[in-house]
Motif scaffolding. Structure first.
Motif, PDB file in Angstrom:
ATOM      1  N   ILE A 137       0.981  -1.203  -0.171  1.00 38.68           N
ATOM      2  CA  ILE A 137       0.146   0.158   0.112  1.00 38.68           C
ATOM      3  C   ILE A 137       0.861   1.296   0.004  1.00 38.68           C
ATOM      4  N   LEU A 138       2.115   1.301   0.833  1.00 34.59           N
ATOM      5  CA  LEU A 138       2.709   2.285   0.755  1.00 34.59           C
ATOM      6  C   LEU A 138       3.488   2.574  -0.590  1.00 34.59           C
ATOM      7  N   SER A 139       3.781   1.555  -1.206  1.00 39.27           N
ATOM      8  CA  SER A 139       4.331   1.673  -2.439  1.00 39.27           C
ATOM      9  C   SER A 139       3.443   2.245  -3.371  1.00 39.27           C
ATOM     10  N   GLY A 140       2.012   2.054  -3.603  1.00 39.14           N
ATOM     11  CA  GLY A 140       1.048   2.658  -4.167  1.00 39.14           C
ATOM     12  C   GLY A 140       1.086   4.171  -3.931  1.00 39.14           C
ATOM     13  N   VAL A 141       1.118   4.503  -2.466  1.00 35.11           N
ATOM     14  CA  VAL A 141       1.215   5.666  -2.199  1.00 35.11           C
ATOM     15  C   VAL A 141       2.509   6.894  -2.672  1.00 35.11           C
ATOM     16  N   THR A 142       3.693   5.975  -2.685  1.00 34.83           N
ATOM     17  CA  THR A 142       4.730   6.685  -2.997  1.00 34.83           C
ATOM     18  C   THR A 142       4.674   6.540  -4.713  1.00 34.83           C
ATOM     19  N   ALA A 143       4.199   5.768  -5.401  1.00 34.85           N
ATOM     20  CA  ALA A 143       4.226   5.873  -6.680  1.00 34.85           C
ATOM     21  C   ALA A 143       3.410   6.886  -7.196  1.00 34.85           C
ATOM     22  N   ALA A 144       2.310   7.347  -6.446  1.00 30.55           N
ATOM     23  CA  ALA A 144       1.341   8.414  -6.806  1.00 30.55           C
ATOM     24  C   ALA A 144       2.472   9.743  -6.680  1.00 30.55           C
ATOM     25  N   LEU A 145       3.064   9.816  -5.548  1.00 28.64           N
ATOM     26  CA  LEU A 145       4.029  11.062  -5.477  1.00 28.64           C
ATOM     27  C   LEU A 145       5.061  10.958  -6.281  1.00 28.64           C
ATOM     28  N   TYR A 146       5.486   9.696  -6.988  1.00 32.71           N
ATOM     29  CA  TYR A 146       6.422   9.601  -8.099  1.00 32.71           C
ATOM     30  C   TYR A 146       5.935  10.216  -9.335  1.00 32.71           C
ATOM     31  N   VAL A 147       4.499  10.203  -9.587  1.00 34.08           N
ATOM     32  CA  VAL A 147       3.967  10.935 -10.751  1.00 34.08           C
ATOM     33  C   VAL A 147       3.705  12.135 -10.417  1.00 34.08           C
ATOM     34  N   VAL A 148       3.256  12.803  -9.267  1.00 27.21           N
ATOM     35  CA  VAL A 148       2.721  14.108  -9.060  1.00 27.21           C
ATOM     36  C   VAL A 148       4.098  15.228  -8.968  1.00 27.21           C
ATOM     37  N   LEU A 149       4.856  14.732  -7.973  1.00 29.00           N
ATOM     38  CA  LEU A 149       5.980  15.564  -7.721  1.00 29.00           C
ATOM     39  C   LEU A 149       6.690  16.299  -8.776  1.00 29.00           C
ATOM     40  N   PRO A 150       6.897  15.401  -9.739  1.00 28.16           N
ATOM     41  CA  PRO A 150       8.053  16.124 -10.890  1.00 28.16           C
ATOM     42  C   PRO A 150       7.191  16.742 -11.877  1.00 28.16           C
ATOM     43  N   ARG A 151       5.984  17.004 -11.874  1.00 24.60           N
ATOM     44  CA  ARG A 151       5.215  17.442 -13.123  1.00 24.60           C
ATOM     45  C   ARG A 151       5.616  18.848 -13.485  1.00 24.60           C
ATOM     46  N   LYS A 152       5.865  19.761 -12.872  1.00 26.24           N
ATOM     47  CA  LYS A 152       6.381  21.036 -13.114  1.00 26.24           C
ATOM     48  C   LYS A 152       7.670  20.870 -13.656  1.00 26.24           C
ATOM     49  N   ILE A 153       8.733  20.504 -13.160  1.00 28.45           N
ATOM     50  CA  ILE A 153      10.135  20.359 -13.889  1.00 28.45           C
ATOM     51  C   ILE A 153      10.101  19.249 -14.953  1.00 28.45           C
ATOM     52  N   VAL A 154       9.150  18.450 -15.092  1.00 23.71           N
ATOM     53  CA  VAL A 154       9.144  17.672 -16.272  1.00 23.71           C
ATOM     54  C   VAL A 154       8.648  18.408 -17.627  1.00 23.71           C
ATOM     55  N   ALA A 155       7.932  19.452 -17.278  1.00 25.45           N
ATOM     56  CA  ALA A 155       7.224  20.322 -18.122  1.00 25.45           C
ATOM     57  C   ALA A 155       8.196  21.104 -18.777  1.00 25.45           C
ATOM     58  N   GLU A 156       9.212  21.547 -18.038  1.00 27.78           N
ATOM     59  CA  GLU A 156      10.320  22.413 -18.521  1.00 27.78           C
ATOM     60  C   GLU A 156      11.707  21.761 -18.832  1.00 27.78           C
ATOM     61  N   ASN A 157      11.801  20.299 -18.808  1.00 33.12           N
ATOM     62  CA  ASN A 157      12.871  19.813 -18.992  1.00 33.12           C
ATOM     63  C   ASN A 157      12.681  18.401 -19.408  1.00 33.12           C
ATOM     64  N   SER A 158      13.697  17.808 -20.152  1.00 35.64           N
ATOM     65  CA  SER A 158      13.518  16.326 -20.680  1.00 35.64           C
ATOM     66  C   SER A 158      13.039  15.589 -19.622  1.00 35.64           C
ATOM     67  N   PRO A 159      12.025  14.764 -19.843  1.00 35.95           N
ATOM     68  CA  PRO A 159      11.848  13.669 -18.594  1.00 35.95           C
ATOM     69  C   PRO A 159      13.008  12.783 -18.546  1.00 35.95           C
ATOM     70  N   VAL A 160      13.719  12.363 -19.522  1.00 41.67           N
ATOM     71  CA  VAL A 160      15.074  11.510 -19.371  1.00 41.67           C
ATOM     72  C   VAL A 160      15.989  11.908 -18.413  1.00 41.67           C
ATOM     73  N   VAL A 161      16.094  13.382 -18.712  1.00 43.11           N
ATOM     74  CA  VAL A 161      16.940  14.017 -17.722  1.00 43.11           C
ATOM     75  C   VAL A 161      16.620  14.200 -16.418  1.00 43.11           C
ATOM     76  N   ILE A 162      15.236  14.497 -16.044  1.00 44.77           N
ATOM     77  CA  ILE A 162      14.720  14.525 -14.723  1.00 44.77           C
ATOM     78  C   ILE A 162      14.773  13.215 -13.866  1.00 44.77           C
ATOM     79  N   LEU A 163      14.504  12.140 -14.936  1.00 45.41           N
ATOM     80  CA  LEU A 163      14.531  10.852 -14.235  1.00 45.41           C
ATOM     81  C   LEU A 163      16.090  10.553 -13.814  1.00 45.41           C
ATOM     82  N   GLY A 164      16.919  11.037 -14.718  1.00 43.39           N
ATOM     83  CA  GLY A 164      18.149  10.647 -14.680  1.00 43.39           C
ATOM     84  C   GLY A 164      18.720  11.183 -13.207  1.00 43.39           C
TER      85      GLY A 164
END
Length: 295
Positions: free
Chosen positions: A160-187
């Motif tokens: 269940i905690l992995s489900g919660v943290t997976a939600a954070l994994y999706v939500v937290l980088p939205r703004k910086i992913v919109a301004e940068n390459s997703p590969v770079v942000i993940l890297g």
């Protein structure tokens, strides 16, 4: 169709990675701290190298302001680190199939977060999805017997905690992913997570016996479950919108179930299969009617 096929490949690769992770955590008895240090550090270096080839010095653009740095660190710690740790422990304590289904609930937690923090009234489809998913999880983890869990309690909690943290994994980088390459942000996020994991447990401390099987398994998780899967998903978005691509996320738990039955001798009942299918249906309902918060 080309976009859907590439997205299905990404989900299939993640399903394969989850099954290999169970083999590593249980059959090879690899300590979680050492494994996560190796996985995140190596994946971060490879992803940033790919990002540099694609973008050059633009990979450092994310550090232009303290706000974006803070968002990147939050993504690396509360999203990536927390999700990788909770998912691995959930598999270690239970099974890859159960951990994948529980992590697959992340869209529900995203919607729940929007309802709580944005004070939005739930849609009728939200209530239907919640009800169907709860029934599905109940059947999957109890086999229909309310007095007995099909997986250990700690595996359920970590899942269940992995489900919660997976939600954070999706939500937290939205703004910086919109301004940068997703590969770079993940890297960068993975590299930061790798450095922090190594500060806690360096890869040269308490390392298990290095065997060809161990090297192959970890290499498969890093390359198949991180590099190739993510690049396939990004490639799919060139041909189909994210709302369409997200529908084939259901391939991942199906692949994990099938591979676990074939290679890990997982014994499942028709009730568990029904429960897992209900969870998949619930997420499909959300992805159809809640495309904005989910994407």
């Amino acid at each position: 169709m080309k976009g859907i096929m590439w997205a299905m490949l990404a989900s299939t690769l993640w399903g394969i990675s989850g099954t290999v992770m169970q083999f590593v955590s249980q059959n090879q008895a690899i300590p979680a701290d050492w494994f996560l240090s190796v996985r995140t550090l190596s994946a971060g270096i490879i992803l940033l190298a790919i990002g540099f080839v694609q973008r050059g010095t633009q990979i450092f653009k994310v550090f232009k302001s303290w706000a974006s740095i803070g968002q990147l660190v939050a993504y690396a710690t509360l999203g990536l680190m927390a999700n990788m740790y909770t998912f691995y422990i959930s598999i270690e304590k239970g099974t890859a199939a159960a951990a994948t289904i529980l992590q697959y609930l992340s869209p529900l937690f995203i919607v729940l977060g929007t309802l709580v923090f944005k004070k939005e009234l739930p849609l009728r489809t939200d209530l239907i999805a919640f009800g169907v998913s709860l029934l599905g999880v109940f059947l999957a983890i109890t086999k229909g017997n309310i007095h007995e869990l099909a997986i250990p309690t700690d595996a359920l909690i970590w899942g269940i905690l992995s489900g919660v943290t997976a939600a954070l994994y999706v939500v937290l980088p939205r703004k910086i992913v919109a301004e940068n390459s997703p590969v770079v942000i993940l890297g960068w996020g993975t590299l930061i997570a790798g450095i922090l994991f190594n500060l806690y447990h360096p890869i040269w401390v308490g390392a298990p016996k290095i065997t060809p099987t161990l090297v192959t398994s970890i290499g498969a998780i890093v390359l198949i479950g991180t590099i190739f899967a993510f690049l396939s998903l990004l490639h799919s978005l060139q041909y189909a919108p994210s709302a369409v691509v997200s529908i084939v996320d259901a391939v991942q738990p199906v692949v994990t179930f099938v591979l676990s039955i074939i290679f890990l001798n997982l014994q499942v009942s028709w009730i568990e299969i029904l429960g897992s299918l209900l969870v998949i249906v619930a997420i499909y309902i959300l992805q159809q009617y809640r495309s904005d918060p989910l994407n």
